[in-house]
Design a protein around this motif. Structure first.
Motif, PDB file in Angstrom:
ATOM      1  N   GLY A 180       6.285  17.761   1.020  1.00  0.00           N
ATOM      2  CA  GLY A 180       5.907  18.542   2.187  1.00  0.00           C
ATOM      3  C   GLY A 180       4.951  17.860   3.147  1.00  0.00           C
ATOM      4  O   GLY A 180       4.522  18.464   4.131  1.00  0.00           O
ATOM      5  N   ASN A 181       4.610  16.630   2.902  1.00  0.00           N
ATOM      6  CA  ASN A 181       3.722  15.871   3.796  1.00  0.00           C
ATOM      7  C   ASN A 181       4.567  15.195   4.871  1.00  0.00           C
ATOM      8  O   ASN A 181       4.980  14.056   4.710  1.00  0.00           O
ATOM      9  CB  ASN A 181       2.937  14.834   3.001  1.00  0.00           C
ATOM     10  CG  ASN A 181       2.103  15.463   1.921  1.00  0.00           C
ATOM     11  OD1 ASN A 181       1.127  16.130   2.224  1.00  0.00           O
ATOM     12  ND2 ASN A 181       2.496  15.294   0.674  1.00  0.00           N
ATOM     13  N   THR A 182       4.837  15.917   5.940  1.00  0.00           N
ATOM     14  CA  THR A 182       5.753  15.401   6.958  1.00  0.00           C
ATOM     15  C   THR A 182       5.065  14.987   8.250  1.00  0.00           C
ATOM     16  O   THR A 182       5.669  14.286   9.055  1.00  0.00           O
ATOM     17  CB  THR A 182       6.832  16.453   7.280  1.00  0.00           C
ATOM     18  OG1 THR A 182       6.193  17.645   7.720  1.00  0.00           O
ATOM     19  CG2 THR A 182       7.695  16.745   6.053  1.00  0.00           C
ATOM     20  N   GLU A 233      -3.702  11.360   5.064  1.00  0.00           N
ATOM     21  CA  GLU A 233      -4.572  11.934   4.029  1.00  0.00           C
ATOM     22  C   GLU A 233      -4.013  11.684   2.637  1.00  0.00           C
ATOM     23  O   GLU A 233      -4.755  11.336   1.715  1.00  0.00           O
ATOM     24  CB  GLU A 233      -4.734  13.441   4.254  1.00  0.00           C
ATOM     25  CG  GLU A 233      -5.669  13.786   5.377  1.00  0.00           C
ATOM     26  CD  GLU A 233      -5.894  15.283   5.519  1.00  0.00           C
ATOM     27  OE1 GLU A 233      -5.466  16.068   4.640  1.00  0.00           O
ATOM     28  OE2 GLU A 233      -6.508  15.677   6.527  1.00  0.00           O
ATOM     29  N   TYR A 234      -2.718  11.857   2.469  1.00  0.00           N
ATOM     30  CA  TYR A 234      -2.067  11.683   1.162  1.00  0.00           C
ATOM     31  C   TYR A 234      -2.287  10.270   0.623  1.00  0.00           C
ATOM     32  O   TYR A 234      -2.600  10.084  -0.547  1.00  0.00           O
ATOM     33  CB  TYR A 234      -0.571  11.981   1.304  1.00  0.00           C
ATOM     34  CG  TYR A 234       0.214  11.899   0.018  1.00  0.00           C
ATOM     35  CD1 TYR A 234       0.387  13.023  -0.787  1.00  0.00           C
ATOM     36  CD2 TYR A 234       0.813  10.705  -0.380  1.00  0.00           C
ATOM     37  CE1 TYR A 234       1.128  12.961  -1.960  1.00  0.00           C
ATOM     38  CE2 TYR A 234       1.544  10.632  -1.555  1.00  0.00           C
ATOM     39  CZ  TYR A 234       1.702  11.761  -2.342  1.00  0.00           C
ATOM     40  OH  TYR A 234       2.434  11.694  -3.509  1.00  0.00           O
ATOM     41  N   LEU A 262       0.796  -1.227   0.000  1.00  0.00           N
ATOM     42  CA  LEU A 262       0.000   0.000   0.000  1.00  0.00           C
ATOM     43  C   LEU A 262       0.828   1.276   0.000  1.00  0.00           C
ATOM     44  O   LEU A 262       0.395   2.295  -0.552  1.00  0.00           O
ATOM     45  CB  LEU A 262      -0.951   0.014   1.203  1.00  0.00           C
ATOM     46  CG  LEU A 262      -2.009  -1.088   1.222  1.00  0.00           C
ATOM     47  CD1 LEU A 262      -2.831  -1.005   2.505  1.00  0.00           C
ATOM     48  CD2 LEU A 262      -2.904  -1.009  -0.007  1.00  0.00           C
ATOM     49  N   ILE A 263       2.006   1.242   0.623  1.00  0.00           N
ATOM     50  CA  ILE A 263       2.851   2.438   0.693  1.00  0.00           C
ATOM     51  C   ILE A 263       4.298   2.044   0.410  1.00  0.00           C
ATOM     52  O   ILE A 263       5.123   1.917   1.325  1.00  0.00           O
ATOM     53  CB  ILE A 263       2.750   3.135   2.070  1.00  0.00           C
ATOM     54  CG1 ILE A 263       1.293   3.429   2.424  1.00  0.00           C
ATOM     55  CG2 ILE A 263       3.578   4.422   2.083  1.00  0.00           C
ATOM     56  CD1 ILE A 263       1.097   4.082   3.775  1.00  0.00           C
ATOM     57  N   PRO A 264       4.638   1.825  -0.855  1.00  0.00           N
ATOM     58  CA  PRO A 264       6.037   1.532  -1.185  1.00  0.00           C
ATOM     59  C   PRO A 264       6.939   2.662  -0.684  1.00  0.00           C
ATOM     60  O   PRO A 264       6.554   3.831  -0.677  1.00  0.00           O
ATOM     61  CB  PRO A 264       6.039   1.451  -2.711  1.00  0.00           C
ATOM     62  CG  PRO A 264       4.611   1.168  -3.083  1.00  0.00           C
ATOM     63  CD  PRO A 264       3.778   1.847  -2.040  1.00  0.00           C
ATOM     64  N   LEU A 295       6.510   6.848  -0.351  1.00  0.00           N
ATOM     65  CA  LEU A 295       6.578   7.550   0.923  1.00  0.00           C
ATOM     66  C   LEU A 295       7.596   8.684   0.860  1.00  0.00           C
ATOM     67  O   LEU A 295       7.325   9.810   1.286  1.00  0.00           O
ATOM     68  CB  LEU A 295       6.934   6.572   2.040  1.00  0.00           C
ATOM     69  CG  LEU A 295       7.082   7.145   3.439  1.00  0.00           C
ATOM     70  CD1 LEU A 295       5.779   7.788   3.913  1.00  0.00           C
ATOM     71  CD2 LEU A 295       7.518   6.060   4.407  1.00  0.00           C
ATOM     72  N   GLN A 296       8.764   8.403   0.296  1.00  0.00           N
ATOM     73  CA  GLN A 296       9.790   9.448   0.144  1.00  0.00           C
ATOM     74  C   GLN A 296       9.270  10.608  -0.704  1.00  0.00           C
ATOM     75  O   GLN A 296       9.493  11.769  -0.376  1.00  0.00           O
ATOM     76  CB  GLN A 296      11.046   8.861  -0.502  1.00  0.00           C
ATOM     77  CG  GLN A 296      11.843   7.976   0.413  1.00  0.00           C
ATOM     78  CD  GLN A 296      13.042   7.397  -0.293  1.00  0.00           C
ATOM     79  OE1 GLN A 296      12.937   6.879  -1.405  1.00  0.00           O
ATOM     80  NE2 GLN A 296      14.187   7.471   0.350  1.00  0.00           N
TER      81      GLN A 296
END
Length: 137
Positions: free
Chosen positions: A103-105, A112-113, A90-92, A96-97
């Motif tokens: 800016g999604n820190t 949400e992202y 779901l989140i390779p 994520l990087q």
């Protein structure tokens, strides 16, 4: 929604059967077949359903099923492996990087992202840290 459909398609393509039952979720292996037991009528978000299905599918894909009387250590290892498979699916890490560089820190921003729960993002952080990968969230 697309990721959820992809998980159901993966189940179908892998001949993993889905059974409706009252409870959160469980995976059962019988001979060479897997069945995921899941409350399809429960009121939950798409993110919650996606995470549950991915985790249970992770048990199937990693062969990590166990008996009810298994040791706590074995159960925890199997849960970790199922979580790890779900997170990688779901989140390779590359995605994520990318999200972090955009800016999604914060945990809530990443949730949400990726349309995931904050708990799933925290587990993602933990899994990638265990793998020695950098997470700045």
């Amino acid at each position: 929604m697309e990721a959820l459909f992809a998980l159901y398609e993966e189940m179908h393509n892998s001949a993993i059967y889905l059974f409706d039952f009252c409870g959160k979720a469980a995976t059962v292996k019988m001979e060479d077949y897997y069945g995921i037991f899941f409350d399809t009528m429960a009121n939950r978000t798409i993110a919650e359903e996606k995470e549950i299905i991915a985790h249970e599918l992770g048990h199937c894909k990693t062969g990590t099923t166990h008996s009810i009387s298994s040791s706590f250590e074995l159960i925890e290892r199997h849960e970790y492996r199922a979580d790890k498979w779900a997170i990688h699916e779901l989140i390779p890490f590359e995605d994520l990087q990318k999200a972090i560089k955009e800016g999604n820190t914060e945990i809530w921003q990443l949730a949400e992202y990726f349309n995931e729960t904050e708990d799933f993002i925290r587990r993602t952080e933990y899994i990638y840290q265990c793998e020695g990968k950098f997470f700045d969230g």
